[in-house]
Write an enzyme that holds these catalytic residues in place. Structure first.
Site, short mmCIF file in Angstrom:
data_model
loop_
_atom_site.label_atom_id
_atom_site.label_comp_id
_atom_site.label_asym_id
_atom_site.label_seq_id
_atom_site.Cartn_x
_atom_site.Cartn_y
_atom_site.Cartn_z
N VAL A 71 28.64 1.38 -56.24
CA VAL A 71 28.52 1.37 -57.70
C VAL A 71 29.25 2.57 -58.31
CG1 VAL A 71 26.89 1.53 -59.63
CG2 VAL A 71 26.39 0.05 -57.66
N ASN A 99 17.47 11.88 -60.81
CA ASN A 99 18.46 12.11 -59.78
C ASN A 99 19.72 12.68 -60.44
OD1 ASN A 99 20.97 10.97 -58.15
ND2 ASN A 99 19.26 11.01 -56.71
N CYS A 130 27.73 13.59 -53.19
CA CYS A 130 28.86 13.43 -54.09
C CYS A 130 30.08 14.19 -53.57
CB CYS A 130 28.51 13.96 -55.48
SG CYS A 130 27.11 13.13 -56.20
N ASN A 192 20.03 9.35 -47.62
CA ASN A 192 20.86 8.59 -48.52
C ASN A 192 21.54 7.50 -47.68
OD1 ASN A 192 22.37 7.81 -50.78
ND2 ASN A 192 22.65 9.93 -51.43
N GLY A 244 15.15 1.86 -45.63
CA GLY A 244 14.73 0.63 -44.98
C GLY A 244 13.26 0.30 -45.05
N THR A 266 15.99 -0.43 -51.58
CA THR A 266 16.58 -1.77 -51.56
C THR A 266 15.53 -2.88 -51.61
OG1 THR A 266 18.50 -0.94 -50.34
CG2 THR A 266 18.09 -3.29 -50.22
#
Length: 301
Positions: A71, A99, A130, A192, A244, A266
């Site tokens: 994204v 965040n 990043c 992450n 997960g 997720t």
């Protein structure tokens, strides 16, 4: 019913179940689907100093046991967040954690300083995955010195609870965790996403616009669990585990491995109510095993 309160620095959570950044919007999107007041906290989507358009489409792809995304931290910038989003989420009945991302220590610090002024935001989570523009695009979170430089810069401008989200794309994650701790982090969250790719064999091209993306979902859980266990033994600050988690058993594994709290990401796309189901499952497990408090199982391995 067992006690569920846990503490992350000066931040007290009513229970150890939170949502992960980028998977729960700003909380408002799920307010009609999930009893927000039952969550320990919500980590809202990534915020940067200036607006970002994100990457071109396509930027999501399904994989076996998970998904890939690139994204690219699309958001309207911290000033828009403070002016437009904050007034709408300030009264949500849970801990709201922002965040924060950036491309230099100064960017991170400036963004954090603006959020520091928001009374109802008790914590931020630094995304140090990043790219560091001064190091040729290398992520801050893959080098101890870079990680510490970002955390230290933010710590100088931010006086509330500071979480640092660690990248798994490293040789030794404990080195990065200790660097974050040395820089002034109150806790670390991990992991992450893992770097991955997928190929469309009919079109003979990548499935993602930039070729690679972050892998998340059940496929990453064994890696995340191992890293949480290692980091929990390497630092003195609390660890937040994610990667997960789709059910209560997954969350309990992370707690036993040393996580003080967990974030669910997720799985929210599959079942919007997964967080409260995980919370109920933790409650049930503690009752069935005669535990009076969730802290009894944290780090019990």
């Amino acid at each position: 019913m067992a006690g569920l309160n846990v503490r992350i620095g000066s931040l007290e959570l009513r229970n150890p179940v939170m949502t992960a950044s980028g998977t729960f919007g700003y909380g408002l999107e799920y307010a009609g689907l999930v009893p927000i007041e039952e969550l320990g906290g919500i980590v809202v989507k990534g915020t940067t100093l200036t607006p970002r358009e994100g990457n071109d489409y396509p930027r999501m792809a399904e994989t076996a046991g998970g998904m890939l995304n690139c994204v690219g931290l699309q958001n309207k910038g911290v000033d828009y967040f403070c002016r437009t989003i904050y007034p709408r989420i300030a009264d949500l009945p849970t801990n709201i954690i922002v965040n924060v991302s950036g491309s230099s220590p100064d960017d991170y610090a400036a963004c954090a300083e603006r959020i520091n002024a928001l009374e109802r935001i008790p914590a931020i989570e630094l995304n140090i995955s990043c790219p560091n523009v001064k190091r040729g695009g290398m992520a801050f979170g893959v080098h101890p010195e870079s990680a510490k430089s970002v955390v230290s810069a933010v710590r100088a401008k931010y006086d509330k609870t500071l979480l640092v989200k660690l990248s798994p794309n490293v040789t030794d994650i404990t080195e990065i965790a200790r660097a974050a701790e040395d820089g002034g982090a109150d806790a670390v969250s991990l992991i992450n996403t893992l770097l991955g790719t997928a190929i469309d064999i009919e079109r003979r091209c990548f499935k993602l616009s930039i070729g690679t993306g972050g892998l998340s979902g059940p496929a990453v859980k064994p890696v995340a669990l191992r890293m949480v266990y290692q980091v929990a033994k390497a630092v003195k600050i609390p660890v937040i585990g994610l990667g997960g988690i789709v059910c209560a058993a997954d969350a309990i594994e992370f707690l036993m491995a040393g996580a003080t709290a967990v974030e669910i990401g997720t799985a929210n796309f599959i079942d919007p109510a997964v967080t409260v189901k995980v919370l109920d499952g933790i409650n049930d497990w503690l009752d069935r095993h005669g535990c009076d408090d969730v802290n009894e199982i944290i780090g019990c391995l």
